[in-house]
Design an enzyme around this catalytic site. Structure first.
Site: not given
Ligand SMILES: Cc1cc2nc3c(=O)[nH]c(=O)nc-3n(C[C@H](O)[C@H](O)[C@H](O)COP(=O)(O)OP(=O)(O)OC[C@H]3O[C@@H](n4cnc5c(N)ncnc54)[C@H](O)[C@@H]3O)c2cc1C
Ligand code: FES
Ligand code: FES
Length: 1364
Positions: A47, A52, A366, A797, A1291
């Site tokens: 994905c 996934c 959340d 297929q 199926e």
């Molecule tokens: C498949 C999937 C499912 C998810 N499901 C949920 C869910 O059910 N509920 C929910 O609440 N969330 C959900 N999320 C969101 C997830 O919690 C956030 O993507 C994650 O917490 C972001 O953190 P990161 O470190 O990867 O941020 P990044 O992707 O690295 O950064 C996100 C953003 O924040 C900025 N940033 C990061 N840290 C700082 C900082 N300290 N100061 C200033 N700017 C900053 C970055 O510049 C960017 O703009 C989901 C995400 C994914 C991929």
């Molecule tokens: S390919 Fe990375 S989670 Fe689906």
């Protein structure tokens, strides 16, 4: 420029090998690097969104100070390559492989039949393995030898978030549970390690597991390198900023960077980079520079103070959970966070990243909501200044830019106040399509407050309230201050709760365009009610349930009557322990055919060595393509341009209809009933139609570049598109159904109607589309060859027809096109006709550019372009007698076929065939196959049958409702006799002895204690106000048809055997059955067969120039027909070998296979035999029978659905391989549940699919399958016309999943009865239309969005009258 923070190279270990990368594009993902730059192809792309689990790898980090290694899973599709500096990465190949031996996880996955197409399997193995080694590190007691410290209760969660479209998860759970120290091995399902009747299976029979996993996750060389490195961040202070990866080590360095010229649109600040997987916030363009702030120490501290917790912003969600979990008060926050995303996302996603997303965008976070509810504050650095403000203030500020750095979050302790005798209350809630996570919430909330007793009124009063709501379609989470104020100090009674709820309804107003907005508000109300009602005086808790009997319905304790979510916990934890009975009756007649052998080459699937199309190494000079598609239906394409962006700079070429060579055709697909163009030219006929292919140096560049497209349309003179079946009817836009395909009516419907005591006039039921969601998206690799020929590797297929479409498009003879298909990562019909377009486009690009071209559609494009199951609008009129006997049924069906005929003219036949499972007396219909401006709908697992079965049961249930009787009595009353069966299925009814439906149904009713359970459910529903249950039993008849098939069996000089067949291995176990058949058939030369033949058999990939007339793999019968061809070819070989063997046996009794072959070679015997098996006219069609019972529970406050139990019995004839067939049956049942309940195929007003990601389209995950799931296949003896008496399995069981829909309807009916007149429909509470799918939002709607208010109103009226 702050040179001090530039990272020049990244060093890491991958499966124990050292990798050093310099000069890579900083936007390179770990997955991309592994798959394109290393020999390891096991890690898959499913994905690219974190949704996934196909790409899950283990990442290990080493702390040189403590000498400790920590291991966690991560989604390598989101992890940036540069962020794994000095880490060790393990992929499934690193656990085990063909050369070094397979790991216990891989062997048990294989032995428990837990891998079908295998595309999800490497990710599953990594999730399970990492859970095991982390459990083993815990402090728990030493487990018995051979086991891990993992507990059974943790086994399912071990891979929650990993999706599998094939297996239905049960066997994967079994494989995982087999490691658990507290498992009862007897509870585990079918496997190759012990026989079914083995009373005391022992762990020693399982592939051995050593505590800790037995794999070195962090190599010594990397530890030494880390220790000797003077700077772990690998910073070269003099390096030039070539690669654009910055890793500031202090806040000061960060601001130096920010202030330098580096800051521009193409710079991204990141921690985990997981936000790049979120639709809407995904990277829309490439970035040339990244600033990774994860290494700034102030951001990763966790400080526990007397007054609360301070959590550094870069702390991962997983680490936050671990920290909060240890504290009694904060554990609820931890619980809630454990449902955010998936384990492999939480392990790298930071808490700060989540809050920033929530601050900057309307992201349904959340974490922001629950921390708002918890009264959190945030610490910010804004350039020079440090600020501490409340989270609430922060969320309300305008979106921050990179000059604001979130440093930490502080969660205060909220102790009860012993002096004022207040009790602390804190609860969080979320309503989401999946209970364990991997689904963002429709609404979430957190409530904090103190309760104290008001002695005077003897009621509770609340103070210090924080009521936070988020995700309901709001900019960001909010506190509902008016409601807080209203409740503060007020006695809690039904009327004050009602007042609060009314205020809440006024306060939380979803933004315009929010989907399911009424639902969200209603669920939010449900949550506030759940929180307040146990505290309020005068809101009665329903009494204990009165039931006895069924052990499964003992959910009658006090907790069960508490409002959600405490009740939900009761269900998932104790009530229905996840167990599976997987019964098969093996068949010894044709050994090894009939044995439940493990899948052919399954270990290769687990170890990632199995080669799928995208695993074939890209040839030198290979280019990559991605489609650009129309977003409008019916419009001239005036121009195609690209935004000026970093991504569009990567475009090498754009290939379109004008590049089709002269003599070639604009053709992308075909079938008997017509062609479909490759590109919309000059008119885009539907949204999602291909207009061209963008070519770039890598697949990611091509994907990103395709996003930059700007298409100019012109709709002048074209009129509006036809998007719905109603519009098609208005304009008489139909596809013709050839008369021989149009189903046959039965009897005289007007006569039947006139004989009826009751009639239900035209009643509607609608079924939406379903997307295939094979884990491997459509893919092809085209390589130009000499003399104007083309080799195309296609995940198809139907390679034979792909060959012809490619040849016609290029204007070359069919013999110039070789299509090769080894294995397909799931097809479900979607790679029958829909694969041609991708193969043809790749071939056209390769032809034009004279270079190899690969296309691997990204998930979103695949979802938008490929189409799916046929939506159907049905109207039924039925006549029946008072005793339930149905005398006539008339159906009017409108089938939305989309733009091209594809296989749609076959669908009326399959719908009616399935609907004919009951004897309707007389049956007539009017069916229109509508041509609309939508993606073409194609065959999907049990095409038409799935819809027909539901329509039939909707009629039965409706009749039962009118007569106020149990639906099962109506079913049984209208079952076919053998005579009526012959009338309804004249060409396929078979002999009377093979009509087993009655016995199947009876068996199922009795083995599943249906009658007792139905009674207990009635009692349960009387005793429970806010939860209702339903049960339903559905029979299924599926008409299968065998087609001709080729096969070739060749014996090589060393006695090894190769087999080629037309059928394609899609995960359905075709190769396994061929292997068994070959061993059986050649073994017939000896009276008792011969040992060792099975291992000598190798099945070859399909190659359209090697074995012609390969045909279509679909319809569940390809394994049988390929087996028939193999048998025929083997028989030819036997005829040739027998005289040689006879001669040899005159000299010696014991002639081995090797001796025989050596002699045959000497005698110039032709050791290769080809056959083309053509089924006889009278035997090619036959009926399959099965039945399924489902029991469900719904939560009236949220609409949440819990599948409590599923029971299936299926007649497999004499199964060729019961393990394979059982897997097919279970998997198809779960896929059917997806169609009937969960999967919402949503299009916009142009017909463009908008639920086009793992975020919006929810296939069943491990946490939603029935808690108890019993599947049994019957071995029903001799079927003289079948291949070794076998029957199809792939199926038919999809249709049995309609039992879940029917059970759901029963539960909703009970709810509507409870709240009669409160659903606002004004009509009878028991009669209602329930379409497909029926997700929780619809369940809630049908139960009534306003039931809480109505209920409270009735109580407050009572309260007032009591006061008076
Ligand atoms: C498949 C999937 C499912 C998810 N499901 C949920 C869910 O059910 N509920 C929910 O609440 N969330 C959900 N999320 C969101 C997830 O919690 C956030 O993507 C994650 O917490 C972001 O953190 P990161 O470190 O990867 O941020 P990044 O992707 O690295 O950064 C996100 C953003 O924040 C900025 N940033 C990061 N840290 C700082 C900082 N300290 N100061 C200033 N700017 C900053 C970055 O510049 C960017 O703009 C989901 C995400 C994914 C991929
Ligand atoms: S390919 Fe990375 S989670 Fe689906
Ligand atoms: S085996 Fe899981 S997706 Fe096919």
């Amino acid at each position: 420029m702050a040179k001090a923070a530039v990272v020049e190279r990244v060093v890491f270990a991958l499966n124990g090998r050292r990798y050093e990368v310099a000069g890579a594009d900083p936007s390179t993902r770990l997955l991309e690097f592994i798959r394109t730059q290393t020999p390891f192809k096991g890690t898959k792309l499913g994905c690219g969104e974190g949704g996934c689990g196909a790409c899950v790898v283990l990442i290990a980090k080493y702390n040189p100070k403590t000498d400790e290694v920590t291991e966690f899973t991560a989604s390598s599709c989101l992890t940036l390559l540069y962020s794994i500096h000095f880490c060790s990465v393990i992929t499934t190949e690193g656990l085990g492989n063909t050369r070094d031996g397979f790991h216990a996880v891989q062997k048990r996955m294989s032995g428990f039949h837990a891998s079908q197409c295998g595309f999800c399997t490497p990710g599953m193995c990594m999730s399970i393995f990492t859970s095991l080694i982390n459990a083993d590190k815990s402090k728990g007691p030493e487990p018995p030898k051979g086991f891990s410290k993992l507990k059974v209760s943790e086994a399912e969660k071990a891979f929650s978030g990993n999706l599998c479209r094939c297996t239905g998860y049960r066997p994967i759970i079994d494989a995982c549970k087999s490691f658990a120290s507290d498992v009862d091995l007897e509870d585990l399902g079918l496997n190759i390690f012990w026989k079914k009747d083995d009373k005391n299976p022992d762990v020693s029979e399982l592939p051995s597991y050593t505590l800790g996993g037995g794999v070195c996750t962090f190599p010594d060389f990397l530890k030494s390198e880390i220790k000797s490195s003077h700077d772990h961040l690998n910073v070269d202070s003099t390096a030039a900023c070539k690669e654009g990866w910055y890793h500031p080590r202090s806040i000061k360095e960060y601001y130096e960077l920010i202030n330098s010229c580096v800051l521009s649109d193409s710079v991204k600040v990141i921690i985990g980079n997981t936000s790049s997987g979120i639709p809407g916030y995904k990277d829309e363009d490439l970035y040339s520079k990244y600033i990774d702030i994860g290494g700034i120490p102030e951001l990763s501290n966790i400080v526990k103070r007397e007054s609360g917790f301070e959590i550094g912003a870069s702390t991962t969600i997983s680490r936050t959970i671990e920290t909060l979990k240890q504290d009694m008060v904060f554990s609820k926050l931890a619980d809630h966070m454990s449902k955010v995303a998936t384990p492999f996302v939480r392990n790298t996603a930071s808490i700060g990243g989540n809050i920033i997303l929530a601050q900057k965008y309307p992201f349904p976070s959340d974490i922001a909501t629950i921390l708002l509810g918890a009264g959190a504050t945030v610490c910010l650095q804004v350039v020079e200044e440090r600020r501490q403000i409340t989270l609430e203030e922060f969320l309300e500020q305008p979106p921050v830019d990179p000059t604001t750095l979130l440093l930490s979050i502080f969660i205060p302790h909220w102790n009860s106040d012993s002096q004022t005798e207040t009790t602390l209350l804190f609860e969080t809630y979320r309503a989401a399509p999946r209970p364990l996570g991997n689904a963002v919430s429709y609404v979430n909330c957190a409530f904090l407050g103190h309760a104290s007793v008001d002695q005077q009124s003897d009621t509770l009063v609340l103070s210090n309230l924080h009521l936070a709501f988020g995700a309901y379609g709001t900019e960001h989470a909010i506190r509902v201050k008016k409601v807080e104020k209203f409740l503060t100090g007020k006695s809690l009674t039904a009327s004050s709760v009602l007042g609060a709820i009314q205020l809440l309804r006024e306060t939380i107003v979803p933004m315009e365009g929010t989907s399911h907005s009424e639902y969200r508000v209603s669920a939010a109300i449900g949550f506030l009610f759940s929180f307040l009602s146990p505290l309020a005086k005068g809101i009665p808790q329903p009494g204990k349930a009165l039931t006895s009997g069924s052990a499964d319905s003992t959910d009658t304790d006090y907790a069960s009557n508490m409002p959600w979510p405490s009740r939900r916990e009761t269900i998932s934890n104790s009530d229905y322990k996840p167990v599976a009975r997987r019964e098969t009756i093996p068949n010894d007649d044709y050994k090894p055919v009939g044995e439940p052998l493990k899948k052919y080459a399954v270990e290769l699937q687990t170890s990632g060595e199995a080669v799928y199309v995208d695993d074939i190494p890209a040839p030198k000079n290979c280019l990559f393509g991605e489609f650009i598609y129309s977003t409008q239906a019916l419009a001239y394409v005036k121009s195609i341009k690209f935004k000026s962006s970093l991504a569009s700079e990567k475009i090498i070429d754009v290939v379109s209809a004008k590049d089709i060579p002269s003599g070639g055709e604009n053709i992308g697909s075909t079938f008997t009933y017509g062609d479909e163009p490759l590109f919309g030219d000059p008119i885009a006929e539907y949204a999602g139609q291909a207009l061209g292919v963008v070519i770039a140096e890598t697949q990611r560049y091509a994907d990103m570049a395709a996003k930059q497209v700007i298409i100019e349309y012109d709709t002048e003179d074209l009129g509006p598109p036809i998007l719905t079946v109603e519009e098609a009817v208005e304009k008489s836009s139909y596809f013709e159904v050839p008369p021989d395909l149009y189903p046959k009516e039965v009897g005289d419907v007007s006569k039947g109607m006139s004989e009826a005591d009751h009639r239900i006039p035209s009643t509607e039921v609608k079924l939406a589309s379903e997307y295939y969601f094979y884990m491997e998206t459509q893919t092809a690799l085209a390589i130009p060859d000499e003399d104007n020929t083309m080799v195309v590797y296609s995940s198809s297929q139907y390679p034979e027809l792909a060959q012809s479409v490619i040849a016609r498009c290029l204007g070359i003879p069919f013999s110039n096109v070789r299509v090769i298909t080894r294995r397909v990562g799931g097809g479900f019909g979607g790679k029958a006709f829909r694969s041609f377009q991708v193969a043809t486009a790749a071939a056209l690009c390769a032809y034009k550019l004279r270079r190899p071209v690969r296309m691997f559609l990204n998930r979103n494009t695949d979802m938008v372009m490929i189409g799916g199951r046929h939506p159907v609008k049905a109207n039924y009129s039925v006549g029946f007698k008072s005793n339930g006997e149905i005398t006539a049924l008339h159906l009017e069906l409108l089938i939305n076929a989309g733009i091209s005929p594809d296989a749609s003219p076959l669908i009326p036949g399959t719908i009616i065939s399935s609907a004919k499972k009951y004897n309707w007396g007389a049956l007539s219909f009017d069916i229109k196959v509508c041509k609309t401006n939508n993606t073409s709908k194609s065959v999907m697992r049990a095409p038409g049958d799935t819809q027909g079965s539901l329509i039939a049961d909707a009629v039965i249930e409706h009749v039962a409702t009118v007569l106020s009787v149990d639906a099962n009595s109506i079913r049984e009353k209208n079952f076919h006799t053998y005579d009526s069966l012959q009338l309804y299925y004249p060409d396929s009814a078979g002999e009377a002895s093979t009509y087993t439906l009655h016995s199947i149904f009876d068996r199922l009713i009795s083995t599943s204690s249906y009658v007792d359970r139905a009674e207990s459910i009635k009692q349960f529903n009387i005793s429970n106000k806010w939860r209702k249950r339903g049960i339903s039993c559905v029979p299924g008849i599926f008409r299968a048809e065998q087609r001709a098939a080729p096969g070739r069996v060749s014996v090589l000089n060393d006695g090894s055997i190769v087999v080629e067949v037309g059928g394609i291995e899609l995960g359905q176990g075709l190769w396994t059955k061929i292997q068994q058949m070959t061993a059986f058939a050649l073994g017939k030369l000896w009276p008792d067969g011969i040992e060792g033949l099975l291992e000598r058999v190798r099945i070859l990939q399909a190659d359209t120039l090697n074995l012609i007339q390969g045909g279509l793999t679909a319809g569940s019968t390809t394994s049988e027909s390929s087996c028939a061809a193999t048998l025929q070819a083997c028989n030819m070989l036997i005829d040739r070998l027998k005289p040689v063997l006879d001669k040899l046996q005159q000299q010696s009794k014991n002639v081995s296979w090797d001796t025989l072959i050596a002699q045959a070679i000497k005698e110039n015997v032709n050791l290769s035999a080809s056959a083309y098996s053509v089924p006889g006219q009278d035997s090619s069609k036959y009926l399959n029978y099965g039945a399924g019972i489902s029991e469900v529970e719904i939560d009236l406050l949220t609409g949440a659905i819990t599948l409590l139990r599923g029971d299936l019995v299926y007649d497999c004839g004499k199964s060729l391989n019961p393990a394979v067939d059982l897997g097919q049956i279970e998997g198809s049942f779960i896929q059917g549940i997806g169609f009937f309940i969960y999967e919402e195929y949503i299009t916009n007003s142009d017909g463009l699919m908008i639920s086009n990601s793992t975020w919006d389209y929810k296939i069943p995950s491990v946490d939603i399958i029935p808690k108890k799931f019993n599947a049994e296949i019957l071995n029903t003896g001799y079927h003289k016309n079948r291949v070794l008496s076998s029957k199809a399995s792939g199926e038919p069981a999809v249709v049995l999943a309609s039992s879940v829909h029917c059970a759901l309807r029963e539960a909703i009916r009970a709810a509507r009865k409870e709240f009669a007149n409160s659903n606002g429909s004004g009509s009878s509470p028991l009669g209602f239309q329930m379409d497909v799918p029926a997700p929780m939002t619809l369940v809630k709607e049908l139960c009534g969005f306003d039931i809480v208010e109505k209920y409270l109103r009735s109580l407050s009226t009572y309260e007032r009258s009591a006061e008076e």
